[in-house]
Design an enzyme around this catalytic site. Structure first.
Site, short mmCIF file in Angstrom:
data_model
loop_
_atom_site.label_atom_id
_atom_site.label_comp_id
_atom_site.label_asym_id
_atom_site.label_seq_id
_atom_site.Cartn_x
_atom_site.Cartn_y
_atom_site.Cartn_z
N SER A 657 19.32 40.27 40.45
CA SER A 657 20.51 41.04 40.83
C SER A 657 20.33 41.78 42.14
O SER A 657 21.31 42.32 42.67
CB SER A 657 20.87 42.04 39.72
OG SER A 657 19.84 43.00 39.56
N LYS A 700 25.09 50.54 37.18
CA LYS A 700 24.62 50.58 38.57
C LYS A 700 25.57 51.40 39.45
O LYS A 700 25.12 52.22 40.26
CB LYS A 700 24.47 49.15 39.10
CG LYS A 700 23.34 48.37 38.44
CD LYS A 700 23.32 46.92 38.87
CE LYS A 700 22.19 46.16 38.18
NZ LYS A 700 22.17 44.74 38.54
#
Length: 809
Positions: A657, A700
Site C-alpha cells: 500500500s 490512514k
C-alpha cells in the site's frame, strides 16, 4: 496539467440514507424474522439439515461474531421439533460374557423408570428368596434329600457287615479306614490265635476278608457320585423353590415390557441368573457408594447385586424432538465416553455401571454442535470423531486401547449404531486447511456453510437491519433507541464493514455496542438511548484502546518521530500505515525517503535487506523498478541505483500500500522536484502506472488528519488515496466536517501522474506525437536525468584512446 477533483462532503455521505421518519424508537419497529444477509449460508444449512444421507455434516465458517451458532441453532430447533425423540441408552450386565456389557435401547424417557423398576425388583426378589429359603417346607425337603443320601451308603455297609458276620468276619472301623477281622464265639480273635488256625482255614478267611474288603471299597467309591447326585437334587430343589418364589415377580415386569423384546430377553437372563445363584443373591447386601469408593465393600456382594443394575447413559425424559447438544470441551472422553475405575483391595476394578457416555451418545438421533478449533486442539478428539462418523458405530474405549498402547483386561461395551449429524463452526482458514490437508474431511463434511461478514446497504436491507437491532434490543432487555441512535448504529456498522455501501454482519460486535450504549444511558439516567450515548460508547471503546496511538502521536508532536506537515522536500514523502492492536486499528504516518545515484538499474529495498520487509512489500518495490525502466528508459539501460526506506521504523513492513508513495519519492529524487509535505499518500501501483485499492484507507486518512489537527489545520493538508477506495471511506464526523469546511482535503487518483501533479504542483507531462515529454514537466525531468545517467555509464565503461592505440600497436 490535469485537475484532480477533491472529495466533497456529499462524496462521503451514506447512500441510501436511513429514513428515521417512520419510527420514534425501536419500540415502533417490528422484530426481524428469519436470517439477514446470509442467503448462501442459509441454503447450505437447509441442505445439511434436510439431508439424512451419510457424510452430509455441516462445517459453518466465517468471521467470529457473524452469528453462525445462533442461526444454525435456530434452524436445528425448528427441524428437531418434527423429528422423534431418540431412545434412551442403557448398559446392562452381559450374563454370557461379563467383559462385554450389552447396550439396551429403550423408548425415549423410559430409561430411568426401567432402572427404578429393576431396583425394586431386586429388593422384592431378595425378600422372596429369603422367605423361600428359610421356609420350613424347604428345609424339610432338603433334610429328606440329605437323609436319603446319607442312609444309602450306611445301608449298603450294614448289609456287607451282616453277610460277613454270618461267615465269621467282623467289619471294624480303624484309624486307617474300614477293615475285616475273623470272629470266634462273637469276639475278634487276636493275631496269635489266628496263627494257630490251620493253614487252610487261614487262607479261607483271608480270601473272604479280601473279597468283602473289595466290596466295601466299591461301595465307598460310590460316595462322590452319591454326593454329586445329592447336590444336584438339592440344586433342583432350590431351582424349584426359587423359581416359584421369583417367577411371578419377574413375569409381572416382563408383562409390563412385553412390547420390548430386548427387555424381555434381558429379564429372562436375570431370572435364570437369580435362580442359578439364589443363595448368593439372598445373602448379598447392596454396597453403598462410599463403601465402593473406599474399597471396603465385600467384592462378592458388589458383583452379585451390581450386575442387576441398569446404567442409564442417556435419559431423554425431558427431551422434546431430536436433541441438540453443544459440547464446549470436546476432549476424547467427553466426545466418545469413558470407562471409570474404582480402587478395591489395592487394584483398579470396573464394571458396566462405571461406563459413562459422551456427547455423541447424548446427540444420538439428533445434532451435535462443536467448535472446530477446540476440537482440533484436543489431541485425538478429531480422529475419534472421524472414526465414529465413518463406521457409524460409537465404540467406548480408552485412548490406550484405541492406540494399542495397553493390553490389560477391561470392558468392551457393545457399540452404539450411531445416528447423528455433526455441525462444526470455525473460521475460513481452518476450513480450507482441513479441505487441503485431511483427505477424509470433504467426505465427512460435504456441506460448507459460508457466512458473510457484511451485506449490501440497500433500502430493503436497511429496513431489515433496523428490525434486527430492534430484535436485539428486546431480546437483551436494552432500553429503546431513538432515530438518532439508530443512525449512529447504522453508521458504525458501515465503518466496521469498511465500506459506505455495506453493513457489517458481525452481530456480536453490534450487540456489545448496544450493551455499552445502554450502560451509558443508565449512567445518564435516560430511558431512551440517543446518538449522544452511542457516540460516548464508541469514544469509550477507543479511549480504552488507544494508549499506543497517543504515544505515537506524542512522539511525532515532540519531534522524536520526524513527520513534516508543511513545506516541500526532494525525495521525501509521507506514507501512512495501519497498526492493529487487538480489535483497535489506527493510521500511523511514516516518512519514506529515496536516494538515487549512478548504478545498474537496481532499486534497493533497505527494509528487505535487513529482513524487515515482507514478501508483498518487496514485490511492490520490484514493480517500481519495472515501471521506471518501461516508462522512462524503454530503449536505454536503466543506469541508476536507488534506495528506499521507511525512516524510523524498527518493526516489520508488509504490504504494497506504500508503493505509490515510494514511486513518487523515487521520481522526486530523480527529477529533483520537491514534494509537498502537507500531504500523505497511500495506494499501490502496477507496472502500467495505475493506482490500485488498498486496505485500511479510513484509518490512514484519519491517522494523518489527527497529526495535522494536533499541529493546527491550515487548509493545506490532505491525503491522496486510490479512486477505487472512495467507497471504503467511513470517516469520523470531525473529519467530514473538516472536509466540508475546506480545512482538510482528500484526493482520489487513478494514475501515478495525477498524484505527481498534486504533490509537486507541476505538470506530470504527456508524450507528444514525436514521443517527447513537454520540457519542464516532471516526467521530462525524470527522463532527462535517466538519459544523462545512462550516458555517464556508457562513458565510464568506454575504452580510453590510450588503450585503443596500445591495442593497435
Amino acid at each position: 496539467m490535469t485537475t484532480t477533483k477533491e472529495l466533497a462532503l456529499e462524496d462521503l455521505e451514506f447512500h441510501p440514507a436511513l429514513d428515521t421518519s417512520q419510527f420514534q424508537t425501536t419500540d415502533d419497529i417490528e422484530s426481524l424474522t428469519g436470517a439477514i444477509g446470509q442467503p448462501r449460508a442459509v441454503a447450505a444449512i437447509e441442505l445439511g439439515v434436510g439431508m439424512v444421507e451419510d457424510g452430509y455434516n455441516i462445517f459453518a465458517f466465517g468471521l467470529s461474531g457473524t452469528g453462525k451458532e445462533s442461526l444454525i441453532r435456530e434452524y436445528l430447533e425448528e427441524s428437531a421439533k418434527s423429528r422423534p425423540s431418540p431412545p434412551d441408552l442403557c448398559y446392562i450386565h452381559n450374563f454370557d460374557d461379563i467383559h462385554r456389557p450389552r447396550l439396551l435401547e429403550l423408548p425415549s424417557g423410559t430409561g430411568s423408570a426401567f432402572r427404578r423398576t429393576m431396583e425394586q425388583l431386586v429388593e422384592e426378589l431378595q425378600t422372596a428368596l429369603v422367605g423361600a429359603l428359610d421356609s420350613e417346607e424347604y428345609h424339610t425337603r432338603q433334610q429328606v434329600i440329605n437323609d436319603e443320601f446319607k442312609e444309602r451308603p450306611d445301608r449298603d455297609l450294614r448289609a456287607i457287615a451282616d453277610r460277613a458276620k454270618a461267615e465269621g468276619l467282623a467289619l471294624l472301623r480303624t484309624p486307617v479306614g474300614l477293615a475285616f477281622a475273623p470272629l470266634r464265639e462273637g469276639e475278634v480273635i487276636s493275631g496269635e490265635d489266628f496263627e494257630q488256625l490251620p493253614k487252610e482255614e487261614q487262607e479261607r478267611l483271608k480270601e473272604r476278608m479280601n473279597a468283602y474288603q473289595d466290596e466295601v471299597q466299591r461301595t465307598l467309591r460310590q460316595l462322590p457320585k452319591l454326593n454329586r447326585e445329592r447336590g444336584e437334587r438339592l440344586r433342583d430343589l432350590m431351582r424349584e423353590v426359587t423359581g416359584l418364589a421369583v417367577g411371578h415377580l419377574i413375569e409381572e415386569v416382563k408383562k409390563k415390557y412385553e412390547n420390548l423384546p430386548n427387555v424381555v430377553e434381558y429379564l429372562e437372563a436375570v431370572q435364570a441368573d437369580v435362580i442359578e445363584h439364589a443363595k448368593d443373591f439372598a445373602e448379598s447386601e447392596q454396597p453403598s457408594l462410599p463403601a465402593l469408593l473406599e474399597g471396603s465393600a465385600r467384592p462378592d456382594s458388589a458383583s452379585t447385586l451390581r450386575r442387576f443394575k441398569v446404567n442409564v447413559l442417556v435419559d431423554h425424559a425431558e427431551t422434546v424432538g431430536a436433541p441438540i447438544v453443544h459440547e464446549d470441551n470436546p476432549t476424547y472422553d467427553n466426545l466418545i465416553g469413558r470407562i471409570e475405575h474404582l480402587a478395591q483391595l489395592g487394584a483398579l476394578v470396573t464394571d458396566f455401571t462405571l461406563i459413562k457416555g459422551g456427547a455423541l451418545h447424548r446427540a444420538h438421533g439428533g445434532y451435535l454442535m462443536l467448535e472446530a478449533h477446540k476440537l482440533l486442539r484436543n489431541q485425538y478428539s478429531w480422529e475419534g470423531l472421524k472414526r465414529a462418523l465413518q463406521s457409524r458405530r460409537l465404540r467406548i474405549e480408552s485412548l490406550g486401547q484405541a492406540l494399542s498402547l495397553v493390553s490389560s483386561v477391561t470392558l468392551e461395551p457393545e457399540p452404539l449404531p450411531l445416528k447423528v449429524q455433526v455441525i462444526l463452526t470455525g473460521d475460513p482458514q481452518l476450513y480450507y486447511l482441513l479441505c487441503q490437508l485431511d483427505p477424509d474431511f470433504e467426505e465427512l463434511f460435504k456441506v460448507g456453510a459460508d457466512f458473510e461478514d457484511r451485506m449490501d446497504r440497500t433500502e430493503e436491507n436497511l429496513e431489515r437491519y433496523t428490525q434486527l437491532i430492534a430484535k436485539l434490543v428486546r431480546e437483551k432487555g436494552f432500553p429503546p433507541l431513538d432515530g438518532s441512535a439508530m443512525g449512529r448504529m447504522i453508521e458504525h456498522s458501515a465503518r466496521l464493514a469498511g465500506d459506505r455501501r455495506k453493513l457489517t454482519l458481525q452481530i456480536a460486535t453490534m450487540v456489545d455496542l448496544l450493551r455499552e450504549a445502554s450502560y451509558v444511558a443508565r449512567q445518564d439516567g435516560v430511558e431512551v438511548v440517543t446518538a449522544t450515548q452511542v457516540d460516548r460508547a464508541i469514544e469509550g471503546r477507543i479511549y480504552r484502546s488507544d494508549r499506543m496511538r497517543d504515544r505515537f502521536h506524542e512522539e511525532i508532536h515532540r519531534g522524536r518521530i520526524m513527520i513534516d506537515t508543511d513545506g516541500a522536500m526532494i525525495g521525501q514523502v509521507n506514507g501512512v500505515s495501519v497498526i492493529s492492536l487487538g480489535k483497535f486499528a489506527f493510521g500511523h504516518p511514516s516518512r519514506i525517503t529515496a536516494r538515487v545515484r549512478l548504478g545498474q538499474g537496481n532499486v534497493v529495498d533497505i527494509e528487505r535487506e535487513v529482513e524487515l520487509g515482507g514478501r508483498i512489500h518487496s514485490k511492490g518495490v520490484l514493480i517500481l523498478g519495472a515501471y521506471l525502466g518501461a516508462r522512462y528508459a524503454p530503449e536505454n539501460p536503466l543506469s541508476l541505483s536507488a534506495s528506499l526506506v521507511f525512516e524510523q521504523t524498527y518493526a516489520g513492513v508488509e504490504g504494497d500500500s506504500a508503493s505509490l508513495a515510494e514511486l513518487i519519492a523515487l521520481i522526486s529524487a530523480i527529477s529533483e522536484v520537491p514534494i509537498r509535505q502537507s500531504y500523505a499518500v497511500t495506494g499501490s501501483v502496477n507496472q502500467h502506472g495505475q493506482v490500485q485499492a488498498v486496505g485500511g484507507v479510513t484509518e490512514k486518512v484519519e491517522g494523518f488528519f489527527d497529526i495535522c489537527r494536533g499541529r493546527g489545520l491550515t487548509g493545506n493538508e490532505g491525503v491522496v488515496i486510490p479512486a477505487t477506495n472512495v467507497e471504503n471511506l467511513v470517516l469520523r464526523r470531525e473529519v467530514r466536517e473538516a472536509v466540508a469546511q475546506g480545512d482538510f482535503h482528500i484526493y482520489p487518483v487513478e494514475r501515478v501522474d495525477q498524484a505527481i501533479e498534486l504533490l509537486t504542483e507541476r505538470s506530470a507531462g504527456e508524450r507528444d506525437a514525436e514521443g517527447q515529454y513537454q520540457e519542464g514537466t516532471v516526467n521530462a525531468l525524470v527522463e532527462s536525468r535517466l538519459m544523462s545517467l545512462a550516458q555517464v555509464r556508457r562513458d565510464f565503461h568506454a575504452p580510453s584512446p590510450a588503450s585503443e592505440s596500445g591495442d593497435a600497436s
